[in-house]
Design a protein around this motif. Structure first.
Motif, PDB file in Angstrom:
ATOM      1  N   ASP A 124       0.846  -1.394  -0.014  1.00  0.00           N
ATOM      2  CA  ASP A 124       0.048  -0.030   0.164  1.00  0.00           C
ATOM      3  C   ASP A 124       0.821   1.220   0.169  1.00  0.00           C
ATOM      4  O   ASP A 124       0.211   2.320  -0.107  1.00  0.00           O
ATOM      5  N   THR A 125       2.155   1.183  -0.036  1.00  0.00           N
ATOM      6  CA  THR A 125       3.056   2.346  -0.321  1.00  0.00           C
ATOM      7  C   THR A 125       2.652   3.156  -1.538  1.00  0.00           C
ATOM      8  O   THR A 125       2.748   2.519  -2.604  1.00  0.00           O
ATOM      9  N   PRO A 126       2.515   4.388  -1.462  1.00  0.00           N
ATOM     10  CA  PRO A 126       2.269   5.225  -2.642  1.00  0.00           C
ATOM     11  C   PRO A 126       3.424   4.879  -3.585  1.00  0.00           C
ATOM     12  O   PRO A 126       4.851   4.950  -3.010  1.00  0.00           O
ATOM     13  N   LEU A 127       3.115   4.719  -4.837  1.00  0.00           N
ATOM     14  CA  LEU A 127       4.293   4.456  -5.874  1.00  0.00           C
ATOM     15  C   LEU A 127       5.280   5.585  -5.825  1.00  0.00           C
ATOM     16  O   LEU A 127       6.725   5.370  -6.008  1.00  0.00           O
ATOM     17  N   LEU A 128       4.948   6.914  -5.634  1.00  0.00           N
ATOM     18  CA  LEU A 128       5.632   8.055  -5.957  1.00  0.00           C
ATOM     19  C   LEU A 128       6.529   7.910  -4.592  1.00  0.00           C
ATOM     20  O   LEU A 128       7.716   8.306  -4.589  1.00  0.00           O
ATOM     21  N   ASP A 129       6.196   7.562  -3.575  1.00  0.00           N
ATOM     22  CA  ASP A 129       7.088   7.440  -2.151  1.00  0.00           C
ATOM     23  C   ASP A 129       8.176   6.347  -2.366  1.00  0.00           C
ATOM     24  O   ASP A 129       9.187   6.477  -2.143  1.00  0.00           O
ATOM     25  N   LEU A 170       0.719   6.706 -17.507  1.00  0.00           N
ATOM     26  CA  LEU A 170      -0.087   6.645 -16.371  1.00  0.00           C
ATOM     27  C   LEU A 170       0.182   7.450 -14.962  1.00  0.00           C
ATOM     28  O   LEU A 170       1.112   7.965 -15.029  1.00  0.00           O
ATOM     29  N   ASP A 171      -0.916   7.705 -14.337  1.00  0.00           N
ATOM     30  CA  ASP A 171      -0.591   8.870 -13.144  1.00  0.00           C
ATOM     31  C   ASP A 171       0.195   8.226 -12.106  1.00  0.00           C
ATOM     32  O   ASP A 171      -0.479   7.162 -11.188  1.00  0.00           O
ATOM     33  N   LEU A 172       1.362   8.499 -11.755  1.00  0.00           N
ATOM     34  CA  LEU A 172       2.108   7.797 -10.692  1.00  0.00           C
ATOM     35  C   LEU A 172       1.318   8.399  -9.256  1.00  0.00           C
ATOM     36  O   LEU A 172       1.529   7.648  -8.636  1.00  0.00           O
ATOM     37  N   HIS A 173       0.726   9.453  -9.410  1.00  0.00           N
ATOM     38  CA  HIS A 173       0.191   9.565  -8.015  1.00  0.00           C
ATOM     39  C   HIS A 173      -0.919   8.842  -7.514  1.00  0.00           C
ATOM     40  O   HIS A 173      -1.249   8.956  -6.373  1.00  0.00           O
ATOM     41  N   LEU A 229      -1.239   5.359  -8.054  1.00  0.00           N
ATOM     42  CA  LEU A 229      -0.758   4.129  -8.161  1.00  0.00           C
ATOM     43  C   LEU A 229       0.043   3.633  -6.715  1.00  0.00           C
ATOM     44  O   LEU A 229       0.652   4.466  -5.999  1.00  0.00           O
ATOM     45  N   ARG A 230      -0.421   2.564  -6.170  1.00  0.00           N
ATOM     46  CA  ARG A 230       0.673   2.092  -5.026  1.00  0.00           C
ATOM     47  C   ARG A 230       1.638   0.860  -5.638  1.00  0.00           C
ATOM     48  O   ARG A 230       1.296   0.421  -6.794  1.00  0.00           O
ATOM     49  N   VAL A 231       2.471   0.640  -4.680  1.00  0.00           N
ATOM     50  CA  VAL A 231       3.600  -0.567  -5.042  1.00  0.00           C
ATOM     51  C   VAL A 231       2.774  -1.817  -5.600  1.00  0.00           C
ATOM     52  O   VAL A 231       3.239  -2.434  -6.445  1.00  0.00           O
ATOM     53  N   GLY A 232       1.825  -2.157  -4.879  1.00  0.00           N
ATOM     54  CA  GLY A 232       0.928  -3.374  -5.139  1.00  0.00           C
ATOM     55  C   GLY A 232       0.472  -3.277  -6.564  1.00  0.00           C
ATOM     56  O   GLY A 232       0.231  -4.520  -7.213  1.00  0.00           O
TER      57      GLY A 232
END
Length: 154
Positions: free
Chosen positions: A21-26, A70-73, A75-78
């Motif tokens: 559930d970590t945000p992809l940007l993070d 795609l919008d990176l903001h 998405l989540r790591v999963g």
């Protein structure tokens, strides 16, 4: 290190991790901050053991998110990670590790303990460093043989 190198001896034990559930940007920012090209995705298990559930590479982000626009903001790591990654046990040999890398076509493999908990990560770079050291020892043996021969046959 013993005569038979194990993946537990070869791997890097300091592993940069993320959760599904970590945000992809993070996650991307974490990769940059830690200077790594891969995050091991884990979930907390029994007795605080972290089990491996995926891998996220910088290449995954580029090919699955950036290239298609795609919008990176959102998405989540999963959403992007490679699920069910190949793992090796900490007692597996260096040869087992190399065979797994070749068979699966991967450069990084999480190393797990007897309970499936994350121990470290073994990379192609780790393997190449070990093999380079071993080859240097062989070259030194060849050089020493020549020196020995010259001393004996004067």
């Amino acid at each position: 290190m013993g005569e038979r190198l194990t993946t537990g001896e070869v791997c890097t034990r300091s592993v940069t991790i993320a959760f599904r559930d970590t945000p992809l940007l993070d996650a991307a920012r974490l990769m940059r901050a830690e200077h790594v090209g891969c995050l091991v995705v884990v979930e907390d298990g029994v007795a605080g053991r972290r089990t491996v559930v995926g891998l996220l590479t910088d290449r995954d982000i580029v090919t699955a998110v950036v290239a298609p626009g795609l919008d990176l903001h959102t998405l989540r790591v999963g959403d992007v990670m490679s699920a069910d990654p190949v793992t090796v046990g900490e007692d597996d040999s260096l040869i087992d590790l190399m065979r797994a890398m070749r068979a699966k076509g991967v450069r990084r493999i999480p190393v797990v303990g007897a309970q499936g908990e994350l121990i470290g990560i073994a990379t192609l770079d780790d393997v190449l460093a070990i093999l380079s050291e071993e080859l240097s020892l062989l070259v030194a043996a060849i050089e020493h043989e020549g020196q020995r021969e010259r001393q004996l046959r004067r």
